[in-house]
Scaffold this active site. Structure first.
Site, mmCIF file in Angstrom:
data_model
loop_
_atom_site.group_PDB
_atom_site.id
_atom_site.type_symbol
_atom_site.label_atom_id
_atom_site.label_comp_id
_atom_site.label_asym_id
_atom_site.label_seq_id
_atom_site.Cartn_x
_atom_site.Cartn_y
_atom_site.Cartn_z
ATOM 1 C CD GLU A 406 -1.779 -2.392 1.417
ATOM 2 O OE1 GLU A 406 -2.652 -3.261 1.266
ATOM 3 O OE2 GLU A 406 -0.617 -2.644 1.840
ATOM 4 C CG HIS A 473 -11.043 -7.700 6.535
ATOM 5 N ND1 HIS A 473 -10.321 -8.433 7.451
ATOM 6 C CD2 HIS A 473 -10.430 -7.899 5.338
ATOM 7 C CE1 HIS A 473 -9.325 -9.060 6.839
ATOM 8 N NE2 HIS A 473 -9.370 -8.757 5.555
#
Length: 667
Positions: A406, A473
């Protein structure tokens, strides 16, 4: 005439180099040395605040810069003065930068070499070091996409190679075969930590093998070797784009910065490297081999001294910056001339996820160089299938699967922006942005304020609970970014808003965090225009109107509000969907509060430090005399979000909102 000459401590192979090039190399390596010597005097006099010396390392910055074309980007470090002087930046502007004057490059907002300049194709570092490596990837990717055959050179030190950004940037560059020269200046110490405590291999160049990358070791004190080798490699990379890892062996003769000193360095090591001084050795070589006589040398030095003194006078004569609050606030964001793009009356029912997918696709058509990047977004279509079919329409150059990195991908997006290309980055889950947090909050957010460089990047953030996905998540982490000046934060609750706001986010030259609640993807439907259209930032939506209470929310929580009101038809409420959190539509909020006199704010995030807290404070500050009750905040529990459905239901504020709303109305 032979081509190999011996000087005091090194040999110079000048094959294919004429006298003019040798003299230019000398002038360019001498100038930063003489500027530094003057800066050290000014530092002791208190006329500059800090100095990171590159004495002993000048050959690397100068040699690399001279080997590149002037339209090729260089990303230097704080010890690479030779990059700036070799590119011909007027000294008075550098002096102004170091004194915090307006003539510098950051308007007094940053110091040292923490700046960039498009005019000279230089992009300076930030103190976190590593991010610039990934930014170089983005600039190189832009060159490749535009078929420009340019090389990008980026610098780091041996200490910086210990950062994860180094691994990520080299890996991405290798996988994508990007034309980057990764220049590692190995001067033996990361501040005071020796290389033996930084890495456990003989040479940094050896790491190239692990990335499937060509690598070379270069004598960083030999200006001729640096210039010739980098020139050769740059030419090769222009013809055959690929990354190359270069390790320059060198030494800095002064501390990490002047206050650090060099007491941690053994004297015999200092003495050994002093003999290899890159400036003195090259000067001796030129004089001993009749490329430079005493008169010419005296003239060169006199000209540099005169330039330094003249430009110092200019910098010292400049008035100190006068603080101006309006200027400071206006420079946080790049000015954005929002264009209203309307649609015809053709509507089709679309799910939240379809609206985002369609909006993204239409933006790809509107901006023919827009690049989207993310894990599994190409053939697979992304974790939520939002980009399914995109590869077939737009190709893999513009729809790019990324490694799991990322940080490097956010940095690559920043590099694309520097090179004039818009990009959209998909975080597979908003939670994963933590792995790219540094470049978001320290690079994207601050670049325009620091040196006027826009960060034309949208980061899509699938977020939120209600789907039993657990702590990694399901977070809704918008408050991490609404706190950071320089970022815009969008959080739609309906398909219509999602599509129009996404188009605006991509048009906006500023960095935008675009939150998409996963629980809404396939559960929420609405009539949505089939055309491309935009919606403005900073304008909330008043979904329902009433007189008893103002209800403020955003994202999935808006739907919880509407469900509660459906079950309580006697409650007359203004329901405000914020839609964008930064900028925030305070005018709509205050107008409603002044009408109803009571306010309740519902957010999915946990309570402390969230959006509800700031909105509550704003309302109390600006509407206190209109309030008939305390401002009420309702939010999730002060725990991480749990996995099991019954625990998650307890965590989320959906089920307790009705009770809190009724208590407020009874106040």
């Amino acid at each position: 005439m032979g081509t190999e000459f011996t000087s005091t401590a090194m040999e110079y192979n000048i094959e294919n180099l004429d006298k003019d090039v040798l003299i230019q190399l000398y002038k360019n390596i001498l100038k930063p040395r003489m500027v530094e010597e003057k800066m050290l005097i000014l530092l002791r006099q208190g006329k500059i605040s800090k100095w990171f010396s590159g004495i002993g390392q000048e050959a690397i910055a100068v040699g690399v810069t001279m080997a590149l074309n002037n339209d090729e980007y260089i990303l230097p470090m704080h010890r690479n003065l030779g990059v700036f002087t070799s590119r011909g930046i007027p000294l008075h502007r550098l002096f102004g930068q170091w004194q915090g004057k307006a003539s510098g490059f950051t308007k007094g907002r940053d110091r040292s070499f923490h700046f960039g300049t498009q005019a000279y194709k230089i992009v300076g570092m930030i103190s976190h070091l590593g991010p610039q490596l990934g930014v170089a990837d983005g600039i190189a990717l832009a060159s490749k996409l535009k078929n420009k055959n340019n090389v990008t050179a980026v610098f780091t030190g041996e200490g910086g190679t210990s950062e994860g950004d180094f691994h990520e940037a080299l890996n991405v560059a290798s996988v994508w075969q990007l034309p980057v020269l990764f220049c590692v200046e190995n001067n033996g110490y990361g501040l005071s930590t020796p290389t033996s405590e930084q890495y456990n291999c003989e040479n940094i160049a050896d790491k190239g093998l692990g990335y499937g990358m060509e690598s070379h070791i270069i004598d960083g004190n030999n200006i001729v070797e640096v210039y010739k080798k980098v020139s050769e490699l740059a030419k090769s990379v222009r013809e055959n784009p690929r990354p190359i890892l270069l390790e320059f062996k060198t030494f800095r003769m002064r501390g990490h910065e002047e206050a650090s000193g060099v007491k941690y360095v053994p004297k015999e090591l200092m003495d050994a490297w002093a003999i290899k001084d890159p400036v003195l050795n090259f000067e001796t070589f030129l004089r001993e081999n009749n490329f430079l006589n005493n008169s010419e040398n005296t003239t060169i030095k006199a000209e540099i001294i005169a330039e330094i003194n003249k430009d110092l006078e200019i910098a010292f004569a400049e008035e100190a910056i006068v603080s101006n609050e309006t200027n400071e606030l206006n420079d946080v964001f790049q000015e954005f001339d929002y264009q209203i793009i309307n649609y015809d009356n053709k509507l089709e029912e679309a799910r939240f996820i379809d609206a985002i997918s369609n909006g993204l696709k239409q933006s790809m058509e509107q901006h023919d160089d827009l690049v989207i990047m993310g894990q599994d977004i190409a053939e697979y279509g992304g974790a939520f299938k939002i980009t399914q079919g995109f590869v077939e329409q737009f190709g893999k150059e513009r729809v790019r699967n990324t490694p799991i990195c990322e940080s490097a991908i956010v940095e690559t997006a920043m590099g694309l922006s520097i090179a004039g290309i818009k990009s959209v980055v998909e975080m597979q889950f908003a939670d994963f942005v933590t792995s790219g947090f540094n470049p978001v909050v320290n690079y994207l957010a601050k670049s325009h304020y620091r040196w006027g460089q826009q960060a034309d990047v949208v980061i899509r953030m699938p977020c939120g609970g209600g789907v039993s996905a657990g702590p990694f998540h399901s977070q809704t982490n918008e408050a991490w970014f609404t706190k950071t000046p320089g970022l815009k934060v969008v959080y739609p609750a309906f398909p219509y808003d999602a599509k129009g706001l996404l188009a605006t986010a991509i048009n906006d030259p500023n960095p935008v965090l675009f939150f998409e609640h996963k629980g809404l993807y396939r559960s929420t439907r609405q009539e949505v225009p089939t055309d491309y259209y935009t919606l403005p930032f900073g304008k909330a939506s008043v979904i329902k109107e009433g007189n008893d209470v103002t209800i403020i929310s955003y994202g999935a929580a808006v739907h919880w509000v509407l469900e509660t009101l459906e079950n309580n038809s006697d409650i007359s409420a203004d329901v405000i969907d914020l839609r964008t959190l930064q900028p925030l539509d305070t005018e709509t909020l205050y107008t409603s509060v002044r009408k109803t006199g009571k306010v309740i704010i519902l957010q999915e995030d946990s309570l402390f430090g969230g959006m509800a807290s700031d909105i509550s404070a704003l309302i109390i500050e600006h509407c206190f005399e209109f309030l008939d009750a305390p401002v009420k905040r309702v939010a999730s529990m002060e725990t991480p979000i749990p996995f099991a459905s019954q625990l998650e239901a307890q965590y989320l504020p959906k089920n307790k909102f009705e009770q809190e709303l009724k208590l407020l109305l009874e106040y």
